[in-house]
Write an enzyme that holds these catalytic residues in place. Structure first.
Site, PDB file in Angstrom:
ATOM      1  N   SER A   1       0.847  -1.190   0.000  1.00  0.00           N
ATOM      2  CA  SER A   1       0.000   0.000   0.000  1.00  0.00           C
ATOM      3  C   SER A   1       0.880   1.237   0.000  1.00  0.00           C
ATOM      4  O   SER A   1       1.944   1.251   0.633  1.00  0.00           O
ATOM      5  CB  SER A   1      -0.916   0.041   1.233  1.00  0.00           C
ATOM      6  OG  SER A   1      -1.595   1.282   1.311  1.00  0.00           O
TER       7      SER A   1
ATOM      8  N   TYR B   1      -2.274  -0.076  10.143  1.00  0.00           N
ATOM      9  CA  TYR B   1      -2.330  -0.553   8.765  1.00  0.00           C
ATOM     10  C   TYR B   1      -1.081  -0.132   7.989  1.00  0.00           C
ATOM     11  O   TYR B   1      -0.457  -0.953   7.297  1.00  0.00           O
ATOM     12  CB  TYR B   1      -3.587  -0.011   8.085  1.00  0.00           C
ATOM     13  CG  TYR B   1      -3.780  -0.474   6.665  1.00  0.00           C
ATOM     14  CD1 TYR B   1      -4.277  -1.740   6.385  1.00  0.00           C
ATOM     15  CD2 TYR B   1      -3.487   0.368   5.589  1.00  0.00           C
ATOM     16  CE1 TYR B   1      -4.459  -2.171   5.072  1.00  0.00           C
ATOM     17  CE2 TYR B   1      -3.677  -0.058   4.279  1.00  0.00           C
ATOM     18  CZ  TYR B   1      -4.165  -1.319   4.026  1.00  0.00           C
ATOM     19  OH  TYR B   1      -4.336  -1.738   2.728  1.00  0.00           O
TER      20      TYR B   1
END
Length: 289
Positions: free
Chosen positions: A182, A195
């Site tokens: 990501s 995250y």
């Protein structure tokens, strides 16, 4: 199907909220993951792939793309039976076989059983796509609990580790591992501390594993998405953040899942035979430096 020239712009994505995990079928507008704009070229003929988190979003798009390219696929999922059945139907509609396994990547025994069932069904394994992920936003660091922190890392990095452990005995020269990273693993995100931390770990895991497996000629790479319109967005983000999602990149819109899938095809195919240890940004111009 959405025309490539008419992808939804942020003003066409209204604020919305669903309980976690969200259902793709209930999103407005519907994410484009049917690969209707994709032109296959038989790049994965006779290959077998496992795609974790394959029931919706990016995972669904990758499963469909792989089927179009001639592969047989196993998809894993954790909660949404309806979404998983839709993905299976979409894969089979395009001539592929799709084994569907409900499991939890945080459990090593589930990962081992997934590989076992895949080998029993298809007789081989050539491509592992680690894609299952958990995220939940917290505006204040004090609200980020130890329970959530553990769940995020156990899903997003331990799950990848467990799947590689289970798959590796069945991978051979020319086979590939593809991880989903990501952009926030590179640049950080204030409301996604756990995250972003997990995705930074995925990037380091990818590079290190690529070096470790190079002598065996098993390639390891990561696709690094920017903002993508998937069920995780209405399930995990505040409604005001979902409204007009997303303008953080140069193209000033979120990607649709089918726009990520070709990167996973490239990394799985012989086209990328000299690519390993790479982090392939697919971010719409959201730069990491």
């Amino acid at each position: 199907m959405q025309s490539q020239e008419k992808r939804p712009t942020p003003d066409q994505i209204p604020g919305q909220k669903q309980p976690y995990p969200a259902k793709q079928s209930k999103m407005t507008p519907q994410p484009d993951s049917d690969l209707s704009n994709y032109q296959p070229a038989n790049k994965l003929k006779d290959k077998v792939a496992i795609i974790t988190g394959g029931d919706s979003g990016i995972g669904r798009a990758v499963a469909i793309a792989y089927a179009l390219e001639g592969a047989q696929v196993t998809i894993t999922y954790n909660k949404n039976d309806d979404d998983a059945q839709t993905t299976q139907a979409e894969v089979e509609k395009r001539g592929g076989q799709c084994l569907v396994i409900k499991m939890d990547v945080r459990r090593p025994e589930d990962c081992q059983d997934t590989v076992k069932q895949t080998i029993e069904k298809f007789g081989q394994l050539n491509i592992l796509v680690n894609n299952a992920a958990f995220q939940m936003t917290q505006e204040k660091f004090e609200d980020l609990s130890e329970v959530q922190f553990r769940q995020t890392l156990e899903t997003n990095i331990f799950g990848y580790f467990y799947m590689v452990k289970a798959a590796l005995p069945h991978l051979a020269e020319g086979d590939v591992i593809i991880n989903t990273g990501s952009i926030v693993g590179k640049i950080g995100k204030g409301m996604l501390i756990d995250y972003a931390t997990s995705k930074g770990a995925v990037h380091a895991f990818t590079k290190s594993l690529a070096l470790n497996l190079a002598e065996r000629h098993i390639r390891v790479n990561a696709v690094v998405p920017g903002p993508v319109w998937t069920p995780n967005i209405p399930a995990t983000m505040p409604i005001e953040k979902v409204d007009n999602y997303d303008t953080d990149n140069a193209l000033s819109r979120a990607a649709q899942p089918e726009e990520l899938a070709p990167a996973y095809v490239f990394m799985a195919a012989q086209d990328s035979s000299f690519v390993t240890g790479a982090l392939l940004d697919v971010t719409g111009g959201q730069l990491s430096s």
